[in-house]
Design an enzyme around this catalytic site. Structure first.
Site, mmCIF file in Angstrom:
data_model
loop_
_atom_site.group_PDB
_atom_site.id
_atom_site.type_symbol
_atom_site.label_atom_id
_atom_site.label_comp_id
_atom_site.label_asym_id
_atom_site.label_seq_id
_atom_site.Cartn_x
_atom_site.Cartn_y
_atom_site.Cartn_z
ATOM 1 N N TYR A 156 0.843 -1.210 0.000
ATOM 2 C CA TYR A 156 0.000 0.000 0.000
ATOM 3 C C TYR A 156 0.874 1.256 0.000
ATOM 4 C CZ TYR A 156 -3.828 3.154 1.366
ATOM 5 O OH TYR A 156 -4.758 4.165 1.410
ATOM 6 N N LYS A 160 1.016 4.126 -2.971
ATOM 7 C CA LYS A 160 0.664 5.538 -2.754
ATOM 8 C C LYS A 160 1.880 6.451 -2.968
ATOM 9 C CE LYS A 160 -3.743 4.944 -1.844
ATOM 10 N NZ LYS A 160 -4.790 5.450 -2.753
HETATM 11 N N1 LIG Z 1 -10.494 5.291 4.499
HETATM 12 C C1 LIG Z 1 -9.281 5.711 4.866
HETATM 13 O O1 LIG Z 1 -8.958 5.742 6.063
HETATM 14 C C2 LIG Z 1 -8.300 6.208 3.815
HETATM 15 C C3 LIG Z 1 -7.182 6.951 4.229
HETATM 16 C C4 LIG Z 1 -6.279 7.429 3.274
HETATM 17 C C5 LIG Z 1 -6.504 7.179 1.924
HETATM 18 N N2 LIG Z 1 -7.591 6.446 1.544
HETATM 19 C C6 LIG Z 1 -7.794 6.223 0.107
HETATM 20 O O2 LIG Z 1 -9.070 6.732 -0.254
HETATM 21 C C7 LIG Z 1 -9.602 5.975 -1.338
HETATM 22 C C8 LIG Z 1 -11.001 5.472 -0.958
HETATM 23 O O3 LIG Z 1 -10.883 4.674 0.217
HETATM 24 P P1 LIG Z 1 -12.159 4.123 1.020
HETATM 25 O O4 LIG Z 1 -11.744 3.968 2.419
HETATM 26 O O5 LIG Z 1 -13.357 4.902 0.678
HETATM 27 O O6 LIG Z 1 -12.248 2.642 0.388
HETATM 28 P P2 LIG Z 1 -13.541 1.736 0.114
HETATM 29 O O7 LIG Z 1 -13.006 0.331 0.039
HETATM 30 O O8 LIG Z 1 -14.642 2.031 1.059
HETATM 31 O O9 LIG Z 1 -13.962 2.194 -1.350
HETATM 32 C C9 LIG Z 1 -13.096 1.979 -2.437
HETATM 33 C C10 LIG Z 1 -13.825 2.279 -3.721
HETATM 34 O O10 LIG Z 1 -12.960 1.929 -4.821
HETATM 35 C C11 LIG Z 1 -13.667 1.075 -5.688
HETATM 36 N N3 LIG Z 1 -12.797 0.174 -6.432
HETATM 37 C C12 LIG Z 1 -11.955 -0.774 -5.940
HETATM 38 N N4 LIG Z 1 -11.414 -1.467 -6.972
HETATM 39 C C13 LIG Z 1 -11.920 -0.916 -8.120
HETATM 40 C C14 LIG Z 1 -11.755 -1.203 -9.493
HETATM 41 N N5 LIG Z 1 -10.977 -2.204 -9.918
HETATM 42 N N6 LIG Z 1 -12.433 -0.455 -10.391
HETATM 43 C C15 LIG Z 1 -13.252 0.540 -9.989
HETATM 44 N N7 LIG Z 1 -13.464 0.859 -8.702
HETATM 45 C C16 LIG Z 1 -12.802 0.128 -7.777
HETATM 46 C C17 LIG Z 1 -14.630 0.308 -4.772
HETATM 47 O O11 LIG Z 1 -15.667 -0.284 -5.515
HETATM 48 C C18 LIG Z 1 -15.117 1.450 -3.882
HETATM 49 O O12 LIG Z 1 -16.089 2.206 -4.563
HETATM 50 C C19 LIG Z 1 -8.587 4.871 -1.626
HETATM 51 O O13 LIG Z 1 -7.743 5.281 -2.683
HETATM 52 C C20 LIG Z 1 -7.819 4.770 -0.311
HETATM 53 O O14 LIG Z 1 -6.512 4.243 -0.511
HETATM 54 C C21 LIG Z 1 -8.486 5.949 2.452
#
Ligand SMILES: NC(=O)c1ccc[n+]([C@@H]2O[C@H](COP(=O)([O-])OP(=O)(O)OC[C@H]3O[C@@H](n4cnc5c(N)ncnc54)[C@H](O)[C@@H]3O)[C@@H](O)[C@H]2O)c1
Length: 251
Positions: A156, A160
């Site tokens: 991860y 990133k």
């Molecule tokens: N939640 C956190 O604490 C956090 C912190 C920092 C960064 N992020 C980043 O934010 C973003 C969203 O995270 P989240 O927590 O909402 O995750 P989540 O798992 O709740 O949602 C992820 C989304 O990406 C979509 N996705 C995954 N694979 C896919 C593919 N092959 N094609 C199309 N869509 C796809 C999923 O369907 C979903 O809609 C990510 O990039 C994650 O790395 C999250």
């Protein structure tokens, strides 16, 4: 509704749940036409209906961003239908974790295919149409994990870190074409997906030990950063990585 984003065509990838669904909802309520992309049509339609119930405009475009052919087809359909792409929120991402010794080749490929390869080709296809119109704003979803080491997150963190590198190169290549490309790097963010862990007092206490402001991020913190980066007075900001981490990475 506050209509500051009226007439903006905004693609949000990974919009079926979590941060992406929340961002899409908040941008639609600010007047944008939001194009929701993710794999699951039923979940996308639920997000779309929710937005419409609150008076916003949204369309669902099922898309698996691990397929470059699908990205190419869907972004062309969007451009043909709406005539422009103002903003891409490159949010879709995978976040499972393993100790480095336990990482399998399939873990590496799955995470890199979405977080890095899929994100790049979404930016490439959006960039192509933005260049045609001489305007665009791309926001790449990075993470605090792009800046510091987090145990059991080797793949991860690498993905990133790669997002930050891509953000800078795309910003440089497209700076004279009316396009800015920026990253945002949140800390742990409260979503239905992370609630399972963050609702556990022991887990939350461990996380908060590392966040000087004493709370995890909310989706509204992320949307506020995005609204700045796509707003009218941020054209000088490109290639940056706006860190929304309550101080995690300053230590
Ligand atoms: N939640 C956190 O604490 C956090 C912190 C920092 C960064 N992020 C980043 O934010 C973003 C969203 O995270 P989240 O927590 O909402 O995750 P989540 O798992 O709740 O949602 C992820 C989304 O990406 C979509 N996705 C995954 N694979 C896919 C593919 N092959 N094609 C199309 N869509 C796809 C999923 O369907 C979903 O809609 C990510 O990039 C994650 O790395 C999250």
């Amino acid at each position: 509704m506050n209509m500051t984003l009226k007439d903006k065509i905004i693609i949000v990838t990974g919009a079926s749940k979590g941060i992406g669904a929340g961002i899409a909802n908040e941008l639609a309520l600010a007047g944008a036409t939001v194009l929701l992309c993710a794999r699951n049509s039923d979940q996308l339609n639920a997000v779309k209906e929710n937005i419409e119930k609150e008076g916003g405009i949204a369309y669902a475009f099922p898309l698996d961003i691990t397929s470059v052919a699908e990205i190419t087809r869907v972004f062309k359909t969007i451009f043909d239908q709406f005539g422009k792409i103002d903003v891409l929120i490159n949010n879709a991402g995978l976040g499972f974790n393993h100790a480095a010794l336990d990482v399998e080749e399939s873990d590496w490929d799955a995470m890199m295919d979405v977080n890095l390869k899929g994100l790049f080709f979404c930016a490439q296809q959006a960039g192509k149409y933005m260049i045609e119109k001489g305007y665009g704003r791309i926001i790449n979803m990075s993470s605090q994990a792009s800046l510091v080491a987090i145990k059991d997150h080797a793949v991860y963190c690498a993905s990133k870190g790669g997002v930050n590198a891509l953000t800078k190169v795309l910003a440089l290549e497209w700076a004279d074409k009316g396009i800015t490309v920026n990253g945002i790097s949140p800390t742990f963010t409260y979503t239905p997906g992370t609630a399972e862990r963050l609702d556990s007092p022991d887990y939350l206490a461990g996380v908060l030990q590392r966040i000087p402001v004493g709370k995890v991020a909310a989706i509204a913190d992320i949307t506020t950063a995005i609204r700045y980066l796509i707003g009218p007075n941020s054209g000088m900001v490109t290639g940056s990585n706006l860190v929304i981490d309550g101080g995690w990475t300053i230590q």
